[in-house]
Scaffold this motif. Structure first.
Motif: not given
Length: 386
Positions: A301-311
């Motif tokens: 993810g962008h950072s460690m807090s990124d859930p990555q729901k955009y892909r």
């Protein structure tokens, strides 16, 4: 892990250097309603060229060293992610996983004293430039033995001895500084070239356009390098821009432009050798800026807090087949440069180095309160502190 250094004995030449660093005279523009022929953009594409280690003048040992450096970056960040989960690392943590061919290939193609500046996704470039794993991990832990003495953390790696100047947390803030470093190289006639790395999101910042205009106006030997990993935070480039072809950003400023397959180590290495030498003036005696789009991908993810729901998971799994480290490993085995047992040894050595770095960071002391104002002001008595 950097390339061969070529040193210069030239020194600043006062007014003479200033004249050479002055902006070039532009040709008169055609009348608005006059007939003219549009300029054809100068774009170099480095993709699928079939480059090999031999065609690039690399030995088998060179390839193994580059593979080891890429693997070091990967293992270092995997362990850093683990330490972040254990709350050993505070603040933000932006991982470079997937982009290791960019850092290793570019740095290996440069001179050791060519300055590098980047954004906050900085661990990979720092390790490629030769920063020790100990200094990097201690900085992540906020310890006094870190590369920035524990004051900067993940986003502000810095090593002046390695000519690595950050690690900057303000999006796009490093780009004008990179152009300034390139201007200094031209003024001092060192023959060097500066590299300013930034993400695809930063290209929309005004700082980029202001810096790019000055770089072109003054013929600054600088490479403005956008690491297009397809996502600015959580937004894809295609959704954020009217034209997702980022390489065109060099056109308005009359820059030479390069597009590089950032998942192919040999393409990156060969490309940066050529464009860096051209930018420093070795091809025609004229220094010049380049706009470089390196097309890569980040697996985290962008950072460690990124859930990555955009892909989607399908997209991510499909991209893993392009993993630059696996591609180099496959190349080594296919060309019988080293047996798989040797590559396993390299991996074990890297893992051991990273674990030792974690131990080093654990044992390193926290910065003393007395160090708070050190390296802030040049004056020893801190005259601006009340």
């Amino acid at each position: 892990m950097a390339g061969t250094t070529k040193t210069s004995t030239k020194t600043p030449k006062g007014d003479g250097a200033a004249k050479k660093a002055a902006p070039k005279k532009k040709a008169a523009s055609p009348a608005t309603n006059g007939a003219f022929t549009p300029d054809t953009p100068d774009v170099r594409v480095y993709r699928g060229s079939g480059r090999t280690h031999e065609s690039l003048g690399l030995s088998a040992d060179d390839v193994l060293e580059m593979y080891q450096n890429m693997l070091l970056q990967r293992r270092f960040e995997e362990r850093a992610a683990q330490m972040y989960g254990r709350q050993k690392i505070a603040g933000f943590l932006h991982l470079y996983i997937g982009q290791e061919a960019v850092s290793t290939g570019a740095v290996r193609a440069l001179r050791d004293d060519d300055p590098i500046i980047t954004a906050y996704r900085d661990h990979g470039l720092a390790l490629a430039r030769g920063m020790s794993s100990d200094a990097g991990m201690a900085e992540l832990f906020g310890k006094i033995d870190g590369c920035s003495r524990g004051k900067g953390g993940s986003m502000h790696f810095f090593d002046v001895d390695k000519h690595f100047y950050g690690g900057h947390g303000i999006v796009g803030g490093q780009i004008p500084v990179g152009v300034g470093m390139g201007f200094a190289l031209k003024y001092r006639e060192t023959g060097g070239v500066a590299l300013a790395f930034f993400g695809d999101g930063a290209i929309n910042q005004g700082a980029f356009h202001e810096a790019a205009n000055l770089a072109s106006l003054y013929d600054v030997p600088v490479l403005l390098i956008v690491e297009n990993n397809e996502y600015a935070m959580g937004t894809s480039v295609a959704r954020a821009r009217g034209d997702a072809n980022l390489y065109k950003q060099g056109y308005p400023y009359g820059m030479k432009t390069a597009v590089i397959d950032g998942m192919d180590l040999f393409e990156v290495y060969g490309a940066f050798q050529e464009i860096a030498d051209d930018a420093r003036g070795e091809t025609d005696g004229q220094t010049k800026p380049y706009f470089v789009e390196v097309q890569t991908y980040r697996y985290r993810g962008h950072s460690m807090s990124d859930p990555q729901k955009y892909r989607t998971k399908e997209e991510l799994e499909g991209k893993k087949g392009e993993d630059p480290i696996l591609r180099v490993k496959a190349y080594i085995l296919e060309h019988e440069l080293f047996p798989v047992e040797r590559l396993d040894e390299v991996d074990e050595d890297v893992k051991a180095e990273v674990m030792a770095a974690v131990d080093f960071a654990e044992q390193s002391p926290l910065p003393d309160v007395s160090t708070m104002y050190e390296d802030v002001y040049a004056q020893e008595d801190y005259p601006f502190i009340v």
